[in-house]
Design an enzyme around this catalytic site. Structure first.
Site, PDB file in Angstrom:
ATOM      1  N   GLY A 207       0.768  -1.240   0.000  1.00  0.00           N
ATOM      2  CA  GLY A 207       0.000   0.000   0.000  1.00  0.00           C
ATOM      3  C   GLY A 207       0.798   1.288   0.000  1.00  0.00           C
TER       4      GLY A 207
ATOM      5  N   GLU B  14       4.802   3.619   6.110  1.00  0.00           N
ATOM      6  CA  GLU B  14       3.526   2.888   6.081  1.00  0.00           C
ATOM      7  C   GLU B  14       2.484   3.682   5.305  1.00  0.00           C
ATOM      8  OE1 GLU B  14       2.083   0.093   7.198  1.00  0.00           O
ATOM      9  OE2 GLU B  14       2.813  -0.431   9.193  1.00  0.00           O
ATOM     10  N   ASP B  15       1.546   2.964   4.699  1.00  0.00           N
ATOM     11  CA  ASP B  15       0.408   3.642   4.068  1.00  0.00           C
ATOM     12  C   ASP B  15      -0.575   4.114   5.130  1.00  0.00           C
ATOM     13  OD1 ASP B  15      -0.247   1.046   4.753  1.00  0.00           O
ATOM     14  OD2 ASP B  15      -1.288   0.565   2.890  1.00  0.00           O
TER      15      ASP B  15
ATOM     16  N   ASP C 194      -3.356   1.440  11.498  1.00  0.00           N
ATOM     17  CA  ASP C 194      -4.719   1.207  11.986  1.00  0.00           C
ATOM     18  C   ASP C 194      -4.600   0.713  13.438  1.00  0.00           C
ATOM     19  OD1 ASP C 194      -7.407   0.557  12.163  1.00  0.00           O
ATOM     20  OD2 ASP C 194      -7.446  -0.851  10.527  1.00  0.00           O
TER      21      ASP C 194
ATOM     22  N   LYS D  49      -5.070   6.115  12.092  1.00  0.00           N
ATOM     23  CA  LYS D  49      -6.398   6.050  12.726  1.00  0.00           C
ATOM     24  C   LYS D  49      -6.195   5.988  14.237  1.00  0.00           C
ATOM     25  CE  LYS D  49      -8.684   3.482   8.964  1.00  0.00           C
ATOM     26  NZ  LYS D  49      -9.287   2.197   8.551  1.00  0.00           N
TER      27      LYS D  49
ATOM     28  N   PHE E  42     -13.083   3.202   6.428  1.00  0.00           N
ATOM     29  CA  PHE E  42     -12.295   2.438   5.458  1.00  0.00           C
ATOM     30  C   PHE E  42     -12.063   3.287   4.219  1.00  0.00           C
ATOM     31  CE2 PHE E  42     -11.393  -0.591   2.120  1.00  0.00           C
ATOM     32  CZ  PHE E  42     -10.426  -1.365   2.743  1.00  0.00           C
ATOM     33  N   VAL E  43     -10.798   3.456   3.868  1.00  0.00           N
ATOM     34  CA  VAL E  43     -10.452   4.329   2.744  1.00  0.00           C
ATOM     35  C   VAL E  43      -9.674   3.573   1.670  1.00  0.00           C
ATOM     36  CG1 VAL E  43     -10.444   6.445   4.133  1.00  0.00           C
ATOM     37  CG2 VAL E  43      -8.343   5.124   3.924  1.00  0.00           C
TER      38      VAL E  43
ATOM     39  N   ASP F 248      -5.977  -0.173  -1.082  1.00  0.00           N
ATOM     40  CA  ASP F 248      -6.929  -0.963  -1.878  1.00  0.00           C
ATOM     41  C   ASP F 248      -8.099  -1.485  -1.065  1.00  0.00           C
ATOM     42  OD1 ASP F 248      -5.367  -2.917  -0.376  1.00  0.00           O
ATOM     43  OD2 ASP F 248      -6.297  -4.406  -1.662  1.00  0.00           O
TER      44      ASP F 248
ATOM     45  N   ARG G   4      -6.063   1.019  -5.835  1.00  0.00           N
ATOM     46  CA  ARG G   4      -4.725   1.546  -5.531  1.00  0.00           C
ATOM     47  C   ARG G   4      -4.322   2.679  -6.471  1.00  0.00           C
ATOM     48  NH1 ARG G   4      -2.388  -1.955  -1.827  1.00  0.00           N
ATOM     49  NH2 ARG G   4      -2.721  -4.166  -2.165  1.00  0.00           N
TER      50      ARG G   4
END
Ligand code: IMP
Length: 177
Positions: free
Chosen positions: A48, A102-103, A106, A134, A155-156, A162, A168
């Protein structure tokens, strides 16, 4: 920007490419100010993070190395439980400044595992840069040092992120409609 459909779900525009660019450039400035003399190794956590990492590192004007890793978890035999491994890490991290890219952070499970493995390999200093964070989902205590944007527990997709393999390639970030 309009709604996009990925598999069975619809997503609506959330963060524009322009807004992302502005924050990525500010974080690049902070990273430069803090780490320009430490010859860091950036570890890009696939998949990601690839777009964020590509945009971010182009804005860094100091000597650094960039490598791409994946985190693998598998169940060991007998009493060993879950074993974690960094796939793709060929550089020696001992005594180096490492920046995990990191993307999205969470729960922080991925980050904590990687952090532990790098500590075990005797990295001198481990920092984390993430596109999205988050905070309400975060369950760990490791500081997330560089955050482009904090978001609620939504959720994005897009800009590398993705939904079951799709989305993506979207240049903006979208959220479940
Ligand atoms: P963590 O280990 O719970 O922090 O989760 C991190 C990983 O979960 C990220 O690297 C993503 O691959 C995935 N993830 C978490 N939230 C989202 C989201 O909103 N959209 C897409 N992927 C997500």
């Amino acid at each position: 920007m309009s709604l996009v459909t990925l598999h069975d779900k619809q997503f609506k525009p959330y963060i524009s490419a322009e807004a992302i660019h502005e924050r990525v450039s500010q974080v690049a400035g902070n990273l430069s100010a803090d780490l320009k003399d430490s010859f860091p190794l950036f570890l890009v956590v696939l998949n990601g993070s690839f777009i964020f990492a590509a945009d971010l590192v182009k804005m860094l004007k100091f000597p650094c190395e960039i490598s791409f890793v994946k985190l693998a978890s598998y169940h060991g035999t007998g009493s060993t439980g879950t074993v974690n491994e960094i796939i793709g890490l060929t550089e020696n991290v001992e005594n180096r400044t490492i920046v995990i890219i990191e993307d999205i952070v969470d729960t922080g499970t991925t980050l904590a595992k990687l952090h532990n493995l790098l500590k075990h390999k005797k990295a001198k200093q481990i920092k984390t840069a993430t596109l999205l964070f988050k905070p309400m989902a975060y369950k760990k205590t490791i500081p997330v040092d560089y955050v482009c944007m904090e978001i609620p527990n939504d959720f994005v997709v897009g800009y590398g992120l993705d939904y079951n393999g799709l989305g993506r390639n979207l240049k903006d970030i979208y959220v479940l409609a």
